[in-house]
Design an enzyme around this catalytic site. Sequence first.
Site, PDB file in Angstrom:
ATOM      1  N   ARG A   1       0.830  -1.211   0.000  1.00  0.00           N
ATOM      2  CA  ARG A   1       0.000   0.000   0.000  1.00  0.00           C
ATOM      3  C   ARG A   1       0.861   1.255   0.000  1.00  0.00           C
ATOM      4  O   ARG A   1       1.754   1.393   0.841  1.00  0.00           O
ATOM      5  CB  ARG A   1      -0.905  -0.015   1.234  1.00  0.00           C
ATOM      6  CG  ARG A   1      -1.732   1.233   1.432  1.00  0.00           C
ATOM      7  CD  ARG A   1      -2.834   1.364   0.422  1.00  0.00           C
ATOM      8  NE  ARG A   1      -3.766   2.423   0.797  1.00  0.00           N
ATOM      9  CZ  ARG A   1      -4.728   2.877   0.004  1.00  0.00           C
ATOM     10  NH1 ARG A   1      -4.885   2.363  -1.193  1.00  0.00           N
ATOM     11  NH2 ARG A   1      -5.547   3.825   0.428  1.00  0.00           N
TER      12      ARG A   1
ATOM     13  N   GLN B   1       7.300   5.782  10.072  1.00  0.00           N
ATOM     14  CA  GLN B   1       7.661   5.336  11.416  1.00  0.00           C
ATOM     15  C   GLN B   1       6.462   4.789  12.189  1.00  0.00           C
ATOM     16  O   GLN B   1       6.584   3.781  12.899  1.00  0.00           O
ATOM     17  CB  GLN B   1       8.290   6.499  12.191  1.00  0.00           C
ATOM     18  CG  GLN B   1       8.822   6.092  13.555  1.00  0.00           C
ATOM     19  CD  GLN B   1       9.394   7.278  14.317  1.00  0.00           C
ATOM     20  OE1 GLN B   1       8.646   8.110  14.800  1.00  0.00           O
ATOM     21  NE2 GLN B   1      10.714   7.353  14.403  1.00  0.00           N
TER      22      GLN B   1
ATOM     23  N   GLU C   1     -13.113 -20.892  27.733  1.00  0.00           N
ATOM     24  CA  GLU C   1     -12.103 -21.624  28.516  1.00  0.00           C
ATOM     25  C   GLU C   1     -11.665 -20.811  29.744  1.00  0.00           C
ATOM     26  O   GLU C   1     -10.537 -20.940  30.228  1.00  0.00           O
ATOM     27  CB  GLU C   1     -10.888 -21.966  27.653  1.00  0.00           C
ATOM     28  CG  GLU C   1     -11.183 -22.846  26.468  1.00  0.00           C
ATOM     29  CD  GLU C   1     -11.238 -24.323  26.809  1.00  0.00           C
ATOM     30  OE1 GLU C   1     -10.922 -24.685  27.967  1.00  0.00           O
ATOM     31  OE2 GLU C   1     -11.609 -25.109  25.932  1.00  0.00           O
ATOM     32  N   GLY C   2     -12.562 -19.983  30.244  1.00  0.00           N
ATOM     33  CA  GLY C   2     -12.258 -19.137  31.397  1.00  0.00           C
ATOM     34  C   GLY C   2     -11.940 -17.733  30.953  1.00  0.00           C
ATOM     35  O   GLY C   2     -11.010 -17.504  30.179  1.00  0.00           O
ATOM     36  N   THR C   3     -12.728 -16.765  31.396  1.00  0.00           N
ATOM     37  CA  THR C   3     -12.530 -15.372  31.007  1.00  0.00           C
ATOM     38  C   THR C   3     -11.180 -14.844  31.512  1.00  0.00           C
ATOM     39  O   THR C   3     -10.540 -15.446  32.382  1.00  0.00           O
ATOM     40  CB  THR C   3     -13.641 -14.486  31.600  1.00  0.00           C
ATOM     41  OG1 THR C   3     -13.531 -14.532  33.031  1.00  0.00           O
ATOM     42  CG2 THR C   3     -15.023 -14.965  31.177  1.00  0.00           C
TER      43      THR C   3
END
Length: 381
Positions: free
Chosen positions: A267, A278, A362-364
């Site tokens: 791009r 940068q 799978e657990g927050t």
Amino acid sequence: MNLELTETQKLIRETARKFARERVAPLARELDRQERFPTEIFKELGQMGLLGVNIPAQYGGSEAGAVSYALAMMEMAAADASTSVAMAVTNMCAELINAFGTEAQREKYVTRLVSGEAVAGSFALSEPHAGSDPGAMLTSAVRRGDSWVINGSKQWITSGAHAGVLVVWARTAATGNKGLSCFIVEGGTKGLHIGRHEDKMGLRSSNTVALTFEDCVIPTENLLGAEGQGFRLAMVALDGGRIGIASQACGVARAALEASVTYVKDRKAFGQAIGEFQGPRFMLADMKTQIDAAELLTLRAAYMKDQKQPFTREASMAKLFASETSNRVCDKAVQLHGGYGYIDEFPVERYFRDARVQTIYEGTSEVQRMVIARESFRLLG
């Protein structure tokens, strides 16, 4: 500390990478749009041993260890997170039955899971009102003669409509975590009803359904582990499962980074590639640094599991950091793509959607912080 991979680990990674790039990645956009579960891919995964990476060879597994499994998951997730999550749950179910099952259960169910004969495995723990709190579970199992009769409902069950083998938790005593037990239920069992496919933000080709059990009768020998041991089995499975989700998060983040590097090199703006500015370069540097840190945390937890060391805290640390890193990286990837990051012409919008759930299932992240704090107090206090 030796950070070099073994020959077996390299082989598993290369096998998974080749299959992921050649077979899975070209289908990912179509599967996502159609919300189609890739049944045909799972048969091939089984043939390659990727549904039982940490399962003994006598049951059809690769017997390659947890590090190899993490590496394979990273490669699969980089191609398609939906495929990787179903692969993860199948491996998790096979490992749990292998660890706690009888020899007859291993011969009957582990072999079906790892070969792909069962298509996939399902882990049926969560309920509509019992997610992070298994002690609030209402689904019950009652002993009647030589059978167990299960009644109740489950929510958010991965691969539930396709799984040939389901690991199901139910209450066998009145109250608390000690009243939970674990069972193996075959797909298609009478009394097991499949709910509608959830219309999710991401992981759209990973089938997620509710399950209802109405006088679902299974034989007594399908109790997994001892009666009342269900909570312990769930915690053991989730420790390993968190390594899988951390690996998935690393793979999705890596894919987002690679897509971003390609885009900013091509791009152009103000007469030069935007990757020469940068701002984008610093964003990419931060993304790469965070991904490498997440991968190292994940591989450390997997290594500790292979060494049969306690790894509960390390698995939660890996899952917490990797899942939150994946969300940050995918967010930056969309930003670097500008307007193109918001449409499905470029894959980063799918990565962004797929990453979001990683801090929840799978657990927050909040649960992971609780586990890390608890384990740290226990080990350091």
